[in-house]
Design a protein around this motif. Structure first.
Motif, PDB file in Angstrom:
ATOM      1  N   GLU A  34       5.349  -4.893   0.604  1.00  0.00           N
ATOM      2  CA  GLU A  34       5.772  -3.495   0.486  1.00  0.00           C
ATOM      3  C   GLU A  34       4.697  -2.662  -0.207  1.00  0.00           C
ATOM      4  O   GLU A  34       4.418  -1.536   0.212  1.00  0.00           O
ATOM      5  CB  GLU A  34       7.105  -3.390  -0.258  1.00  0.00           C
ATOM      6  CG  GLU A  34       8.288  -3.955   0.500  1.00  0.00           C
ATOM      7  CD  GLU A  34       8.648  -3.188   1.759  1.00  0.00           C
ATOM      8  OE1 GLU A  34       8.236  -2.020   1.921  1.00  0.00           O
ATOM      9  OE2 GLU A  34       9.355  -3.765   2.604  1.00  0.00           O
ATOM     10  N   LYS A  35       4.078  -3.186  -1.254  1.00  0.00           N
ATOM     11  CA  LYS A  35       3.024  -2.456  -1.961  1.00  0.00           C
ATOM     12  C   LYS A  35       1.818  -2.233  -1.052  1.00  0.00           C
ATOM     13  O   LYS A  35       1.212  -1.154  -1.054  1.00  0.00           O
ATOM     14  CB  LYS A  35       2.605  -3.202  -3.221  1.00  0.00           C
ATOM     15  CG  LYS A  35       3.626  -3.113  -4.332  1.00  0.00           C
ATOM     16  CD  LYS A  35       3.173  -3.860  -5.572  1.00  0.00           C
ATOM     17  CE  LYS A  35       4.164  -3.710  -6.713  1.00  0.00           C
ATOM     18  NZ  LYS A  35       3.730  -4.430  -7.921  1.00  0.00           N
ATOM     19  N   GLN A  39       0.260   1.487   0.456  1.00  0.00           N
ATOM     20  CA  GLN A  39      -1.140   1.924   0.462  1.00  0.00           C
ATOM     21  C   GLN A  39      -1.578   2.346   1.863  1.00  0.00           C
ATOM     22  O   GLN A  39      -2.289   3.351   2.027  1.00  0.00           O
ATOM     23  CB  GLN A  39      -2.050   0.805  -0.067  1.00  0.00           C
ATOM     24  CG  GLN A  39      -1.902   0.559  -1.544  1.00  0.00           C
ATOM     25  CD  GLN A  39      -2.213   1.802  -2.363  1.00  0.00           C
ATOM     26  OE1 GLN A  39      -3.206   2.486  -2.151  1.00  0.00           O
ATOM     27  NE2 GLN A  39      -1.333   2.112  -3.298  1.00  0.00           N
ATOM     28  N   LYS A  71       9.609   2.045  -2.181  1.00  0.00           N
ATOM     29  CA  LYS A  71       9.648   1.940  -3.643  1.00  0.00           C
ATOM     30  C   LYS A  71      11.041   1.537  -4.121  1.00  0.00           C
ATOM     31  O   LYS A  71      11.170   0.765  -5.077  1.00  0.00           O
ATOM     32  CB  LYS A  71       9.213   3.263  -4.285  1.00  0.00           C
ATOM     33  CG  LYS A  71       7.723   3.494  -4.181  1.00  0.00           C
ATOM     34  CD  LYS A  71       7.304   4.751  -4.911  1.00  0.00           C
ATOM     35  CE  LYS A  71       5.792   4.907  -4.884  1.00  0.00           C
ATOM     36  NZ  LYS A  71       5.355   6.065  -5.678  1.00  0.00           N
ATOM     37  N   ILE A  74      11.344  -2.166  -3.479  1.00  0.00           N
ATOM     38  CA  ILE A  74      10.565  -2.903  -4.486  1.00  0.00           C
ATOM     39  C   ILE A  74      11.349  -2.986  -5.792  1.00  0.00           C
ATOM     40  O   ILE A  74      11.440  -4.055  -6.404  1.00  0.00           O
ATOM     41  CB  ILE A  74       9.189  -2.246  -4.712  1.00  0.00           C
ATOM     42  CG1 ILE A  74       8.289  -2.489  -3.498  1.00  0.00           C
ATOM     43  CG2 ILE A  74       8.527  -2.782  -5.982  1.00  0.00           C
ATOM     44  CD1 ILE A  74       6.984  -1.704  -3.522  1.00  0.00           C
TER      45      ILE A  74
END
Length: 117
Positions: A34-35, A39, A71, A74
């Protein structure tokens, strides 16, 4: 307690431990994905804006909404990780408490802590 009871108990403990480790590893991989995707989406937003700075930014706003969703996912997965590790997190201020902290209220801000934070 007989020998077989002890062996069964140890076997269950090892099984639960390996299951927890697998779940932890899986959650960490999902969070990393996910991160990474966030990006990539941010890069795409920059490219779209650069190519059309004065135009309609509807596509960029949709990508921003996608980032917000990621987010939230996450944060949820990090909460699941904390539960696996026996850590309670205050929903108000984000303070972290280990399983030894047995009080019903946050020691930092005073908010009532639920059973499943």
């Amino acid at each position: 307690m007989g020998l077989f009871d002890k062996v069964n108990q140890v076997s269950r403990s090892v099984t639960e431990s390996s299951k927890s480790a697998a779940e932890t590893s899986n959650l960490k991989k999902k969070i990393a994905y996910e991160k990474e995707r966030i990006q990539e989406v941010m890069t795409e937003i920059g490219r779209l804006f650069y190519e059309n700075p004065n135009g309609d930014h509807k596509a960029e706003l949709e990508l921003c909404a996608d980032i917000d969703d990621r987010k939230r996912r996450i944060a949820s997965m990090q909460g699941d990780l904390s539960q696996l590790k026996g850590i309670r997190i205050c929903g108000q201020c984000g303070a972290r408490f280990d399983e030894k902290y047995t009080f019903g209220f946050c020691g930092n801000c005073g908010t009532k802590l639920g059973e499943a934070e």
